[in-house]
Design an enzyme around this catalytic site. Structure first.
Site, PDB file in Angstrom:
ATOM      1  N   LYS A  20       0.873  -1.163   0.000  1.00  0.00           N
ATOM      2  CA  LYS A  20       0.000   0.000   0.000  1.00  0.00           C
ATOM      3  C   LYS A  20       0.916   1.221   0.000  1.00  0.00           C
ATOM      4  O   LYS A  20       1.444   1.625   1.033  1.00  0.00           O
ATOM      5  CB  LYS A  20      -0.920  -0.023   1.230  1.00  0.00           C
ATOM      6  CG  LYS A  20      -2.062   1.001   1.172  1.00  0.00           C
ATOM      7  CD  LYS A  20      -1.612   2.352   1.650  1.00  0.00           C
ATOM      8  CE  LYS A  20      -2.724   3.375   1.611  1.00  0.00           C
ATOM      9  NZ  LYS A  20      -2.229   4.756   1.818  1.00  0.00           N
ATOM     10  N   GLY A  28       2.382   6.261  13.079  1.00  0.00           N
ATOM     11  CA  GLY A  28       3.066   5.046  13.501  1.00  0.00           C
ATOM     12  C   GLY A  28       2.600   4.543  14.858  1.00  0.00           C
ATOM     13  O   GLY A  28       2.494   3.331  15.078  1.00  0.00           O
ATOM     14  N   GLU A  53       9.268   2.452  10.933  1.00  0.00           N
ATOM     15  CA  GLU A  53      10.329   3.405  10.579  1.00  0.00           C
ATOM     16  C   GLU A  53       9.688   4.788  10.583  1.00  0.00           C
ATOM     17  O   GLU A  53       8.998   5.167   9.643  1.00  0.00           O
ATOM     18  CB  GLU A  53      10.917   3.093   9.201  1.00  0.00           C
ATOM     19  CG  GLU A  53      11.643   1.766   9.113  1.00  0.00           C
ATOM     20  CD  GLU A  53      12.994   1.771   9.785  1.00  0.00           C
ATOM     21  OE1 GLU A  53      13.382   2.820  10.352  1.00  0.00           O
ATOM     22  OE2 GLU A  53      13.671   0.722   9.759  1.00  0.00           O
ATOM     23  N   CYS A  71      14.100  10.703   5.729  1.00  0.00           N
ATOM     24  CA  CYS A  71      14.011  10.331   7.146  1.00  0.00           C
ATOM     25  C   CYS A  71      15.310  10.677   7.858  1.00  0.00           C
ATOM     26  O   CYS A  71      15.311  10.997   9.047  1.00  0.00           O
ATOM     27  CB  CYS A  71      13.751   8.833   7.291  1.00  0.00           C
ATOM     28  SG  CYS A  71      12.381   8.206   6.319  1.00  0.00           S
ATOM     29  N   GLU A  93      10.424  17.303  14.855  1.00  0.00           N
ATOM     30  CA  GLU A  93      10.959  17.236  13.496  1.00  0.00           C
ATOM     31  C   GLU A  93      10.034  17.968  12.526  1.00  0.00           C
ATOM     32  O   GLU A  93       8.821  17.776  12.546  1.00  0.00           O
ATOM     33  CB  GLU A  93      11.089  15.780  13.051  1.00  0.00           C
ATOM     34  CG  GLU A  93      11.613  15.630  11.630  1.00  0.00           C
ATOM     35  CD  GLU A  93      11.567  14.199  11.129  1.00  0.00           C
ATOM     36  OE1 GLU A  93      12.463  13.813  10.371  1.00  0.00           O
ATOM     37  OE2 GLU A  93      10.619  13.464  11.499  1.00  0.00           O
ATOM     38  N   GLY A 121      22.153   8.897   3.680  1.00  0.00           N
ATOM     39  CA  GLY A 121      22.807   8.112   2.636  1.00  0.00           C
ATOM     40  C   GLY A 121      23.323   6.777   3.105  1.00  0.00           C
ATOM     41  O   GLY A 121      24.488   6.443   2.904  1.00  0.00           O
ATOM     42  N   ALA A 122      22.471   5.965   3.736  1.00  0.00           N
ATOM     43  CA  ALA A 122      22.893   4.664   4.255  1.00  0.00           C
ATOM     44  C   ALA A 122      23.009   3.632   3.134  1.00  0.00           C
ATOM     45  O   ALA A 122      22.368   3.733   2.098  1.00  0.00           O
ATOM     46  CB  ALA A 122      21.900   4.179   5.308  1.00  0.00           C
TER      47      ALA A 122
END
Length: 542
Positions: free
Chosen positions: A208, A269, A286, A320, A427, A489-490
């Site tokens: 979804k 969440g 997350e 994020c 945030e 940038g993981a």
């Protein structure tokens, strides 16, 4: 006889063709990924394409033009798709894991063949710059590579038993149906992180996506569906259900969904977590970031400042892992701020499809409003706005950019570094960087850890003693604790996720795959006796 709903659909398509004129810029990209440009786009896939629910519009954030009208799921189609996904699970779980890995490999190859086209679609529909759009698709490709190898390594273990002639096995088996509720800012990668591992583990997946990025999900699902069909597997192994809030709620509440992976706001969440836990389902969250960079006096500023610039302004502040807070050691603060201001001055709004563009649009008009409200709050509380702090006016947006959602990335210095103040605690999903000054590392760590969120953090230093403290038990409490690397940038090789109100979820690498299976402890007796553990005796003397 033609049904009333079919007649209505024909009528809507005819009206759309007669009133809608799509730019060449958009139509070229949509055609390249098999998205129809002259009719409504079906938004439900469970082996066949459909959609008779509300019509959702995909709007380009760069120009404001309507890219497509997408048919969402009706309540009946939603339930049917969930049932077919459950049926598909019973088929895919019987496929040996290495063969499931080969299916993931084929999906990887099909994605790679369309990487640039899909990347352009991400830029068109979400708004991130071209290299980031392509990079996002590459993330899906990379995690698929990882999942192919994992398909031969999703091992349990043998545990020694205290009883003679006994062994204990810890066995992972497929979990069931995994629902992936993804956010607008990574409309391809987050699904990829989940699908690759979930499919390798033997699950069926229902996706979804965000209702504001439906086209990315349709394009990706078409690619995945083609691979499943070629392998004789039901399409509902990877179902797609596009819709709004009611669709998401129904999926989260469904007893037929064994696990929900949700990416989004802390507020939503919390609700998702409560609902899934109330029915004893598994949940992977997350959520918010509010990420901090700490720059020590001994840091290499030639590396630290440009990295912070990307972390704060990249993706127009809509990751994020975007850098929201910057703490600089007092002796170098003027130099760091001066260098950052020069970099910010070089930013110009542009078409994200242009390879020279570094600053794309906010995703929606509502996001622009959130940015403006946050800047107003900073000003009202006495913060100094060093640069930005305004929406781009029409005079700065030429040609097709005039309808875009462009804002000026902002650097602000709040009156104090009181980490309990709202401007540090909350945030804002926009390119706003708040800057504070500290004196020693212990103070900086307290500032980093003093917010509810715990996703990503970054320390810039050349002193190994600082590194040891930062990554140790008295250091950063985040899920990502970087040294001389920015917050954003993981890579997919390590587990991605955050602590505290970020949700404690982990995706991608490391042991993240273990969330997508159910574990069983199996004690096997291959002796001629049946002793009890711990020396317990329970036998009748008669």
């Amino acid at each position: 006889m033609i049904s009333r709903s079919a007649l209505a659909r024909v009528s809507r398509n005819a009206a759309a063709r007669s009133t809608r004129s799509l730019s060449t810029r958009a139509s070229t990209i949509l055609s390249a990924v098999d998205i129809p440009t002259n009719e409504e786009v079906p938004g439900v896939y469970d082996g066949t394409w459909g959609g008779t629910g509300d019509i959702l519009e995909s709007v380009c954030p760069t120009t404001g033009e309507v890219l497509a009208r997408v048919q969402s799921a009706s309540p009946q189609e939603l339930q049917s798709a969930l049932e077919k996904t459950r049926e598909a699970y019973e088929i895919i779980r019987a496929v040996p894991a290495p063969k499931r890995g080969q299916i993931v490999r084929q999906i990887r190859e099909a994605l790679a063949a369309k990487r640039d086209e899909l990347g352009a679609l991400v830029s068109l529909e979400m708004g991130k710059i071209r290299s980031e759009g392509v990079g996002e698709v590459q993330e899906f490709i990379d995690i698929a590579d990882s999942a192919v190898g994992l398909s031969r390594m999703m091992n349990g273990r043998l545990v020694a038993s205290e009883r003679p002639g006994h062994s204990i096995l810890e066995v992972p088996n497929p979990l069931g149906v995994v629902a992936v509720l993804s956010a607008f800012n990574f409309p391809v990668a987050v699904y990829g992180w989940n699908l690759a591992l979930s499919l390798a583990a033997g699950n069926a997946t229902v996706w979804k996506p965000s209702p504001s990025t439906p086209l990315c999900s349709v394009a990706v699902t078409k690619i995945v569906a083609g691979v499943l069909e070629k392998n004789g597997l039901p399409g509902a192994v990877a179902s797609l259900i596009i819709g709004g809030r009611s669709v998401g709620e129904a999926i989260v509440e469904s007893e037929g969904v064994d696990m929900v992976s949700f990416t989004g706001s802390e507020h939503v969440g919390r609700q998702v977590g409560k609902v899934v836990q109330s029915r004893f389902g598994k949940v992977l969250l997350e959520l918010g970031g509010n990420n901090a960079v700490i720059i020590m006096a001994d840091a290499d500023l030639h590396l630290a400042v440009p990295s912070t610039f990307f972390g704060a302004a990249g993706t127009a502040g809509q990751r994020c892992t975007t850098t929201r807070r910057l703490y600089v050691q007092r002796s170098i603060a003027p130099e760091v701020i001066s260098r950052l201001q020069r970099l910010y001055a070089s930013l110009k709004p542009g078409d994200p499809l242009d390879s020279a563009t570094l600053l794309g649009p906010m995703h929606t008009r509502a996001a622009v409003g959130i940015y403006s409200s946050a800047v107003d709050k900073l000003r009202s509380e006495g913060a100094e706005i060093l640069c930005g702090g305004a929406v781009y006016g029409q005079d700065a947006l030429m040609g097709h950019l005039a309808g875009g959602n462009f804002v000026k990335p902002t650097i602000a210095i709040p009156k104090s570094v009181d980490v309990k103040a709202d401007i540090w605690q909350k945030e804002t999903f926009a390119p706003i960087l708040s800057v504070g000054v500290f004196d020693d590392l212990e103070e900086a760590i307290a500032l980093n850890n003093g917010v509810p969120q715990g996703l990503s953090s970054s320390l810039w230093t050349r002193d190994v003693r600082n590194v040891g403290k930062w990554i140790g038990p008295a250091g950063s409490d985040c899920g990502i604790v970087n040294v001389n690397v920015g917050t954003s940038g993981a890579e997919v090789g390590a587990a991605f996720g955050g602590n505290k109100t970020t949700g404690w979820g982990r995706e991608c690498g490391g042991d993240a795959w273990k969330q997508y299976v159910r574990w069983s402890a199996a004690t096997i007796n291959f002796s001629d006796e049946a002793p009890l553990a711990q020396g317990v005796s329970f036998s009748s003397s008669s």
